[in-house]
Each structure stands twice: as structure tokens, then as C-alpha cells.
Design a protein around this motif. Structure first.
Motif, short mmCIF file in Angstrom:
data_model
loop_
_atom_site.label_atom_id
_atom_site.label_comp_id
_atom_site.label_asym_id
_atom_site.label_seq_id
_atom_site.Cartn_x
_atom_site.Cartn_y
_atom_site.Cartn_z
N ALA A 1 0.85 -1.20 0.00
CA ALA A 1 0.00 0.00 0.00
C ALA A 1 0.88 1.24 0.00
CB ALA A 1 -0.92 0.00 1.23
N TYR A 2 0.24 2.37 -0.33
CA TYR A 2 0.90 3.66 -0.19
C TYR A 2 -0.13 4.72 0.18
CZ TYR A 2 -0.67 5.38 -4.82
OH TYR A 2 -1.44 5.80 -5.89
N ASP A 3 0.39 5.86 0.65
CA ASP A 3 -0.45 7.01 0.98
C ASP A 3 0.06 8.22 0.22
OD1 ASP A 3 -2.29 6.29 3.53
OD2 ASP A 3 -0.36 5.27 3.71
N HIS B 1 -5.38 6.74 1.03
CA HIS B 1 -4.67 5.47 1.23
C HIS B 1 -5.06 4.51 0.12
CE1 HIS B 1 -2.74 2.19 3.44
NE2 HIS B 1 -3.81 1.45 3.15
N GLY C 1 -4.60 0.66 -1.15
CA GLY C 1 -4.20 -0.69 -0.80
C GLY C 1 -4.47 -1.66 -1.93
N THR D 1 5.15 4.71 0.62
CA THR D 1 4.72 3.33 0.83
C THR D 1 4.55 3.03 2.31
OG1 THR D 1 7.03 2.61 0.72
CG2 THR D 1 5.75 2.51 -1.31
N SER D 2 3.59 2.16 2.59
CA SER D 2 3.26 1.81 3.97
C SER D 2 4.31 0.87 4.55
CB SER D 2 1.88 1.14 4.01
OG SER D 2 0.89 2.01 3.51
N CYS E 1 5.43 -2.35 -1.67
CA CYS E 1 4.27 -1.99 -2.48
C CYS E 1 4.56 -2.38 -3.92
CB CYS E 1 3.99 -0.50 -2.37
SG CYS E 1 2.59 0.06 -3.38
#
Length: 224
Positions: free
Chosen positions: A166-168, A173, A175, A192-193, A198
């Protein structure tokens, strides 16, 4: 997981009309494979297109007819729609092997996750570029957890489908299963989370526009 970010109505109209490039269509179809909501909207666009096409005057020149059809389809689909239903299943199709790539991507990247051959692009960033079948670019990216990408906008349209991780960014957000349907007016910086890399697949019809001088300097090396 039910996607929270979907294809733009204009993209769905273009897809229904067969106007997306093969690369853009591959990313859109990857999202559609797992998104019941967008499949419903695509079916609606195809129904609207069929009705409008049957109402066109046969004497109208083909380019004008196609442009008017697309405008009418988009106008109808942009009328208020219900929110994406949360009770729809991610896919109505039989489950595939955990090692199998999404079917729309297999002609470009092969069938297996394990067989992917990643190329180093930058620290923590690896890429695979698919052979071109049109003027658009199709890439798969693997970005390490907790990594900030350079601030950039887009020289044209971009479709990015999140496959894993995932990234923000400023848009929210994103996913697994989410679609980032972006145009030249969007500037963002994906981060990236934590946890896992990701992995996403992206189709671009124009080069990225980087704000930082270092990213601009390195851009010719990576071809984006």
C-alpha cells in the motif's frame, strides 16, 4: 478486499468504446477483474453506448459520431450514482493460484510472480518494463516499505493498480485492489506503507513531471 478507489467514469466510457490503448486496457482490466462495482459501471456504459449508437443518424461522419457518442455516454454516467456497494464480492471468478499474476497482465509480464525479473531503478525501487504494443508505457514497480517517492505530476494520463502492499498520498490510502486514475492536473508524492513492499502496475501515456532537480536529472536513465 473490496477496492475503495475506482476507475474514473471517463475511463470506463473510453474502455467501453474500445478507445483505451492496450497498456491502459490491461491495467483497467486488472482492476475490473477484482472490482464488482466497476464491472457494473462498465456494463452500464456499454448498455448506454449501445442505445446511443442505435439512435445515431447513419449519415453522420464517423469521427463526429464517435465524439458525440462518447460525450453522451459520459454525460449520462456522470449523473448521480449510488456509492460503491460494500457487500459485493471482490471477484465472481474462480480463485487463481497465489503465484499467478492477474490474467490481464500475463501477456506482458508472464504468468508467475516467482518468475518476475526485477531491474534496479533506485535505492529500494525495482521495475519491470513491458514491451510496447502502442505509444504508451506499461511498467510494474516494487517499492520498499516506508519509502517516499519524488514529488511529481503527469504529462498525460496514468492508471496505477495496487497489487500488493500500500501507499499514501494527498489523495488518500491506496491498498491492494485500489486504482489510482490520474491526469495531468494531479501532483502527488506516494509514500509506501510499513510492512511489505508496495507492488503496483502502471500505464502512462506521457512522461512524469518531477519537481526536484535530482529526479529530473535521473529521469532519462529510467525512461519515465
Amino acid at each position: 478486499m473490496t477496492p475503495r478507489h475506482h476507475l474514473d467514469p471517463a475511463t470506463l466510457v473510453s474502455h467501453a468504446a474500445g478507445a483505451l490503448s492496450p497498456e491502459m486496457a490491461a491495467v483497467a482490466d486488472t482492476h475490473l477483474e477484482g472490482c464488482a462495482y466497476c464491472r457494473q459501471q462498465l456494463a452500464a456504459a456499454e448498455r448506454v453506448g449501445g442505445v446511443l449508437l442505435s439512435q445515431q443518424q447513419p449519415a453522420a461522419p464517423a469521427p463526429q459520431q464517435a465524439a458525440r457518442l462518447r460525450e453522451d455516454m459520459l454525460a449520462r454516467l456522470q449523473q448521480p450514482l449510488p456509492a460503491a456497494p460494500h457487500g459485493l464480492s471482490a471477484s465472481d471468478e474462480a480463485p487463481r493460484s497465489l503465484d499467478a499474476l492477474p490474467r490481464p497482465l500475463q501477456p506482458y509480464f508472464g504468468k508467475s510472480w516467482k518468475a518476475l525479473r526485477w531491474r534496479w531503478m533506485a535505492p529500494g525501487v525495482h521495475m519491470i518494463r513491458a514491451p510496447r504494443s502502442s505509444g504508451d508505457t506499461l511498467i510494474m514497480l516494487r517499492i520498499a516499505p516506508g519509502k517516499s517517492m519524488p514529488v511529481h505530476s503527469h504529462g498525460g494520463s496514468e492508471l496505477t493498480q495496487i497489487l500488493r502492499g500500500a501507499y499514501d498520498d494527498a489523495l488518500g490510502h491506496f491498498g491492494p485492489g485500489d486504482m489510482a486514475d490520474l491526469d495531468s492536473e494531479v501532483e502527488h508524492q506516494p509514500v509506501t506503507s510499513p510492512g511489505v513492499p508496495c507492488i503496483c502496475v502502471a500505464a502512462l501515456d506521457g512522461p512524469l513531471q518531477f519537481r526536484g532537480w535530482l529526479a529530473r536529472k535521473l529521469q532519462p536513465m529510467v525512461g519515465l
